[in-house]
Design an enzyme around this catalytic site. Structure first.
Site, mmCIF file in Angstrom:
data_model
loop_
_atom_site.group_PDB
_atom_site.id
_atom_site.type_symbol
_atom_site.label_atom_id
_atom_site.label_comp_id
_atom_site.label_asym_id
_atom_site.label_seq_id
_atom_site.Cartn_x
_atom_site.Cartn_y
_atom_site.Cartn_z
ATOM 1 N N GLN A 117 0.848 -1.197 0.000
ATOM 2 C CA GLN A 117 0.000 0.000 0.000
ATOM 3 C C GLN A 117 0.884 1.247 0.000
ATOM 4 O OE1 GLN A 117 -2.064 0.503 3.681
ATOM 5 N NE2 GLN A 117 -3.703 1.736 2.825
ATOM 6 N N SER A 120 1.056 6.413 2.485
ATOM 7 C CA SER A 120 1.683 7.409 3.374
ATOM 8 C C SER A 120 2.969 7.979 2.778
ATOM 9 C CB SER A 120 2.035 6.770 4.720
ATOM 10 O OG SER A 120 0.913 6.186 5.301
ATOM 11 N N SER A 152 4.404 -1.356 4.396
ATOM 12 C CA SER A 152 4.556 -2.710 4.948
ATOM 13 C C SER A 152 4.786 -3.717 3.826
ATOM 14 C CB SER A 152 3.300 -3.113 5.721
ATOM 15 O OG SER A 152 3.017 -2.185 6.722
ATOM 16 N N GLU A 235 -9.528 -1.549 5.132
ATOM 17 C CA GLU A 235 -8.450 -1.667 6.125
ATOM 18 C C GLU A 235 -9.028 -1.618 7.540
ATOM 19 O OE1 GLU A 235 -5.353 1.211 5.552
ATOM 20 O OE2 GLU A 235 -3.970 0.125 6.843
#
Ligand SMILES: Cc1cc2nc3c(=O)[nH]c(=O)nc-3n(C[C@H](O)[C@H](O)[C@H](O)COP(=O)(O)OP(=O)(O)OC[C@H]3O[C@@H](n4cnc5c(N)ncnc54)[C@H](O)[C@@H]3O)c2cc1C
Length: 422
Positions: A117, A120, A152, A235
């Site tokens: 993902q 951020s 991650s 999420e």
């Protein structure tokens, strides 16, 4: 596309019997993981809540729970772990083109691809819409430049859910586009970030002139904020519910090296969605056993903590059941579940350390609790940050559920270019 098309919903009993018959015919521990996942994906059982035109069965969560239950009872390996299954699959199912559902989605469900993902950035976490990663058009491709962070499992992934700014002249929520982005290309550098757990689960990703094709836009140009919100809702729902409950799973994709191994090897192994799922399904039960074994079960403060833990986990479970049943929904169920998970985890940490005492300062299999409490202690700050911090969940509940005034800020139609940047 999906081989199973359901016009009317089966009863829980029929769903169970059908799945048992299907498993009798198709589960084979000697098959490779790739073969098994492909059968599971094409049957509709990998993600039964997805619509029938998106490799699912269009089932409610209550029927999907029957699938998980049967797969656990039969000790069968469940669908792929990781953020592709948890986040990218529901996003592509909701916003993807027919072609993307046919290819990208199938390859998530059958484990051929692994996704991370790429949301951020150093200056855009809670204020995600303030992201500065640029996508500039070049023919029918886009050239991407920017930095992502806290990504991650990026080191194990060949694809990423990338949100980037395609039009800085539009207001900040409007000029964003969502891409299926190849990680294995020139101009993408992944650098691990070591956590206090000692592991390096997440990474910084530097993108300099990497490319993505027009056909890999998900949900249309400039519609990335709406698409990202589907990912974020998945999420919250996934994190709040505390794991898939499968009898075993594995990390997908070409880099993890699991696809050609016999699927039977993965029975009993459970990997989480990438960000970890430290909240045990029966946290209170595990700690009551631990306190009893260590002779701490008569300590009144420990007992009080155990009672709180039991109460909170029960409340969490009932809240999740109510959300699944769709009764009296407020729209804030996912946010509340995630806040509850943060609270349970913090309490688990406090009670666990009270039980093991000074052993909390050392870790390893030969320490009290076998390192379980210590591991959880080190990981415990994470879940109250990822998927939106506790404060952000409360802001969402305040503004969207309770209808409180929005936080002060510049007018919503201010072009992104003119906003102050982090
Ligand atoms: C274990 C872990 C895994 C992660 N994995 C991923 C991943 O795979 N991909 C990805 O894209 N990101 C990932 N993240 C990043 C995560 O989504 C961000 O850390 C999170 O959104 C917070 O952003 P930030 O770190 O920039 O903190 P900031 O946004 O800078 O927040 C700092 C503090 O200010 C508070 N705050 C900020 N704005 C407000 C406000 N408006 N009102 C009240 N309080 C506010 C926050 O609650 C927080 O306490 C992960 C994070 C962790 C910890």
């Amino acid at each position: 596309m999906s081989t199973v098309v359901t016009d009317t919903l089966p009863s829980a009993e029929t769903a169970r019997t059908d799945l048992e018959a299907w498993l009798d015919e198709h589960w084979d521990p000697a098959a490779t993981l790739a073969e098994w996942w492909d059968r599971l994906a094409r049957s509709g059982y990998a993600a039964p809540t997805l619509p029938t035109d998106a490799w699912g069965k269009g089932w409610p969560r209550s029927l999907a729970a029957v699938v998980t239950e049967v797969m656990r009872e039969r000790a069968v390996v469940g669908p792929p772990a990781g953020l592709g299954y948890l986040l990218a699959a529901p996003t592509v199912a909701a916003h993807g083109t027919d072609e993307q559902k046919e290819t990208l989605l199938l390859r998530i469900l059958n484990g051929q691809d692994a996704w991370c993902q790429l949301f951020s950035e150093p200056g855009a976490g809670s204020d995600l819409a303030g992201l500065q990663c640029r996508a500039e058009r070049d023919g029918d491709e886009w050239v991407i430049t920017g930095q992502k962070v806290w990504t991650s499992t990026a080191q194990l992934c060949n694809l990423g859910m990338l949100i980037a700014r395609t039009d800085p002249d539009l207001p900040k929520h409007k000029g964003i586009t969502y891409f299926a982005f190849r990680m294995d290309q020139p101009g993408v550098e992944t650098r691990p970030l070591r956590e206090m757990t000692g592991r390096a689960m997440f990474n910084e990703v530097f993108i300099d002139g990497a490319r993505v094709h027009d056909r890999d836009i998900i949900g249309g140009r400039g519609n990335g904020w709406a698409v990202a919100n589907t990912t974020l809702a998945a999420e919250r729902a996934g994190l709040g519910s505390g794991g898939s409950g499968a009898a075993g799973n594995a990390f997908p994709g070409p880099l993890a090296g699991a696809l050609d191994r016999p699927v039977g090897d993965f029975v009993g192994q459970v990997r989480t969605g990438g960000a970890g799922s430290a909240v045990g399904g029966d946290a209170a039960g595990a700690y009551i056993r631990l306190a009893t074994e260590l002779g701490r079960a008569a300590d009144p403060v420990v007992r009080q903590g155990l009672a709180q833990l039991y109460t909170l986990t029960r409340l969490g479970r009932w809240g999740a059941m109510r959300a699944k049943a769709g009764v009296g929904r407020t729209g804030g169920e996912g946010n509340i579940a995630k806040l509850m998970m943060s609270d349970i985890l913090r309490l688990q940490r406090e009670v666990g350390n009270r039980i093991i005492g000074p052993d909390g300062m050392i870790t390893g299999a030969d320490t009290k609790s076998g390192g379980m409490v210590q591991e959880l202690t080190l990981f415990s700050p994470g879940p109250s940050i990822y998927g939106g911090t506790d404060q952000i969940q409360k802001n969402i509940l305040g503004e969207r559920v309770l209808g409180l005034p929005k936080e002060p800020g510049p007018p919503k139609d201010t072009p992104f270019r003119e906003l102050l940047k982090n």
